[in-house]
Design an enzyme around this catalytic site. Structure first.
Site, PDB file in Angstrom:
ATOM      1  N   CYS A 116       0.834  -1.203   0.000  1.00  0.00           N
ATOM      2  CA  CYS A 116       0.000   0.000   0.000  1.00  0.00           C
ATOM      3  C   CYS A 116       0.872   1.257   0.000  1.00  0.00           C
ATOM      4  O   CYS A 116       1.465   1.577  -1.025  1.00  0.00           O
ATOM      5  CB  CYS A 116      -0.980  -0.033   1.166  1.00  0.00           C
ATOM      6  SG  CYS A 116      -2.334   1.161   0.970  1.00  0.00           S
ATOM      7  N   HIS A 174      -3.539  -5.096   0.488  1.00  0.00           N
ATOM      8  CA  HIS A 174      -3.031  -5.465   1.817  1.00  0.00           C
ATOM      9  C   HIS A 174      -3.039  -6.989   1.970  1.00  0.00           C
ATOM     10  O   HIS A 174      -3.969  -7.573   2.529  1.00  0.00           O
ATOM     11  CB  HIS A 174      -3.892  -4.826   2.919  1.00  0.00           C
ATOM     12  CG  HIS A 174      -3.571  -3.391   3.171  1.00  0.00           C
ATOM     13  ND1 HIS A 174      -2.675  -2.978   4.118  1.00  0.00           N
ATOM     14  CD2 HIS A 174      -4.032  -2.259   2.567  1.00  0.00           C
ATOM     15  CE1 HIS A 174      -2.583  -1.657   4.116  1.00  0.00           C
ATOM     16  NE2 HIS A 174      -3.405  -1.196   3.181  1.00  0.00           N
ATOM     17  N   GLU A 199      -1.485  -8.830   3.984  1.00  0.00           N
ATOM     18  CA  GLU A 199      -1.408  -9.287   5.385  1.00  0.00           C
ATOM     19  C   GLU A 199      -2.790  -9.535   5.979  1.00  0.00           C
ATOM     20  O   GLU A 199      -2.898 -10.158   7.054  1.00  0.00           O
ATOM     21  CB  GLU A 199      -0.627  -8.274   6.234  1.00  0.00           C
ATOM     22  CG  GLU A 199      -1.373  -7.023   6.665  1.00  0.00           C
ATOM     23  CD  GLU A 199      -1.464  -5.955   5.587  1.00  0.00           C
ATOM     24  OE1 GLU A 199      -1.948  -4.850   5.876  1.00  0.00           O
ATOM     25  OE2 GLU A 199      -1.036  -6.223   4.433  1.00  0.00           O
TER      26      GLU A 199
END
Length: 570
Positions: free
Chosen positions: A125, A228, A230
């Protein structure tokens, strides 16, 4: 419930007596309300992928950043607030959200320094935007006027919200080879990369052509993504890729801790007249103190190259050696001259880089045999008998008129005197007849400090298989060079061509007779091994081919130093 802490500690010490071997992944921390913060998805994903997370706080202290990068094996540039557009020489748009001045400078520095060290990196990001900004790219301050897909979602971060199209044969394509296409990702941003910058290429876009991923055009271990990962189950492959790349990087660095890395030929002194700064990261040269440090290179042999003709050639070479000594004197905390293999190992023990001296083109003697003693006293370890064109010592492989039919009568005296003084005889650039004459004349093994394989690239400067076998039989070494035109006849050579020449040389000569002589700053350097900072890639390539640490040391200068010891032995 009673918890026995000591028993728990004893168990840890039993299972990990020497500490863990997992790669350490540094993650840049967000800064908010006087606090360094980090979403749990980042560090949990690193652990799940097999790495050890380490949070990097936003500290704009250069020494702290350099020391931190020395201790990590991989890097994640995490998400967060907008980057100040002033870093890209732009005025702020009315649609700009909150900038994070605590993060900008340290992360831009981290991105550049990590790139120079080829530290495996994943930008997420804000992280992809940091990579673009750090390398001259352009980031749109707000994409709302051009986006046709909703990129700032209200959905839970674990829910995919749009799809991205990945370029075929990109690193990202290989990472997600088993996943359906287009790839489903999440999206929480109002900024995006517009131009990736000079070091990157775009490898994924959303359906409305917003840039969603980019990767380095130079290194296979640096990627940025706009989503993202994660927060997604589908994000784990990216973290596993990063941890695997970091493990390879860590292993190469551990090898360099024990192995002495010597490049046997560079022409950096040719650039002295341009006013180079060896103690800086000077863009005019491929070998300097910072690049040697980034590539974990311990030593190089810098030559005084003499073009033909050269007026007052002995003084010309002396001026070059004077300048090298001046550079060493000005940076004696970090660099030292070396004359013997023992000097090299002592300098490594003292955490200093080493410079050895050599001569490229025997016209430096100016026809006077006694000048060999003069240059021996100055510290040279080898002399390349000729360059392009015949001289008074021998005939050349290039631009030759077959003046002597090999080594001249004076050249025979020169070789005998070099044997007596302990100076290595270097036959790179010599014609075939000169090469075989030198093998017969020399009582000590000879070397080819920067010569590749003619069987793979038919150039007169390269060695035939018969030459290689004869050289090995006499105990000599051939140092693969990375000059594009000596690696392949057509097209751009890469590190893969270097490895092909090295492996061919090993097949013909054996592992005890090979090495690396880059010819950096003499037009040497190819993609993947473009300068001293990239020499860690050579070790990574050796490890990928399952060479043992013992053999890696032989290739990384051990064989050359064996010959040096033999030649210098009284």
């Amino acid at each position: 419930m009673k918890f026995d802490l000591q028993s728990y500690l004893d168990d840890i010490y039993t299972r990990f007596p020497e500490g863990g071997g997992k790669p350490v992944i540094g993650i840049t921390g967000n800064y908010e309300e006087l606090t360094c913060k980090l979403g749990q998805g980042y560090y949990k994903s690193v652990v799940k992928a097999g790495g050890v997370p380490l949070v990097i706080p936003p500290v704009a202290d250069e020494q702290v950043i350099v020391d931190t990068l020395e201790r990590i094996d991989g890097l994640i540039l995490s998400g967060g607030g907008d980057i100040n557009p002033l870093w890209a020489s732009e005025q702020p748009s009315p649609k700009l959200h909150g900038i994070n001045q605590e993060r900008d400078l340290p992360e831009l520095l981290i991105a550049r320094l990590a790139y120079n060290r080829q530290i495996p990196t994943l930008g997420i990001c804000r992280g992809i935007q940091t990579l673009a900004t750090a390398f001259g790219g352009k980031v749109s301050q707000d994409i709302s006027d051009v986006a046709c897909v909703k990129h700032s979602q209200d959905a839970d971060r674990s829910e995919p919200t749009h799809s991205v199209r990945i370029e075929k044969d990109s690193i990202l394509d290989h990472i997600y080879a088993s996943y359906p296409r287009p790839l489903q990702v999440n999206s929480f941003h109002h900024q995006a990369v517009v131009e990736p910058g000079e070091k990157f290429r775009v490898v994924a876009k959303s359906e409305d052509s917003i840039v969603e991923a980019m990767e380095s055009t130079e290194y296979k271990s640096i990627i940025g993504v706009q989503w993202h990962p994660e927060c997604l189950e589908e994000g784990l492959p990216l973290f596993q890729w990063l941890v695997n790349e970091a493990a390879d990087y860590r292993k190469a660095h551990r090898v360099h801790d024990h192995v002495l890395t010597l490049d046997t030929h560079c022409d950096t002194p040719m650039f002295f007249p341009q006013g180079i700064h060896f103690d800086h990261r000077d863009s005019k040269i491929l070998v300097d103190l910072h690049k040697m440090t980034e590539g974990r290179q311990d030593a190089t042999i810098m030559v005084a190259y003499l073009p033909q003709p050269t007026e007052n050639p002995t003084a010309f070479a002396d001026n070059i050696f004077d300048k090298i000594e001046e550079i060493v004197s000005q940076n004696q905390q970090y660099i030292a001259l070396a004359r013997t293999p023992n000097d090299l190992w002592m300098n490594k023990h003292l955490h200093k880089k080493s410079i050895m001296l050599g001569i490229e083109n025997g016209i430096a003697l100016d026809g006077k045999l006694e000048n060999l003693q003069h240059f021996k006293d100055r510290g040279i370890v080898y002399m390349t008998l000729c360059h392009n064109g015949d001289n008074d010592i021998c005939d050349s492989a290039s631009r030759s008129d077959n003046t002597h039919g090999g080594v001249s009568a004076f050249g025979e005296q020169v070789i005998h005197e070099m044997n007596r003084l302990g100076i290595m005889v270097d036959m790179s650039h010599a014609g075939e007849r000169s090469f075989y004459d030198a093998l017969d004349i020399s009582a000590k093994p000879i070397v080819c400090s920067h010569s590749s394989a003619r069987a793979l690239c038919d150039h007169p400067r390269n060695l035939t298989d018969d030459q290689m076998r004869a050289l090995a039989k006499k105990g000599g070494v051939a140092q693969t060079t990375i000059y594009n035109g000596f690696l392949r006849k057509d097209g751009e050579a890469t590190i893969m061509d270097v490895m092909a020449h090295l492996e061919h040389t090993i097949e013909v000569m054996g592992i005890d007779h090979v090495g690396l002589g880059t010819d950096f700053d003499g037009d040497g350097g190819v993609r993947g091994l473009a300068c001293s900072s990239e020499l860690i890639n050579f070790t990574r390539a050796l490890l990928a081919r399952r060479f043992s640490e013992e053999d890696i040391q032989k290739i990384w200068g051990g064989n050359f130093l064996r010959v040096m010891n033999e030649v210098q032995k009284k």
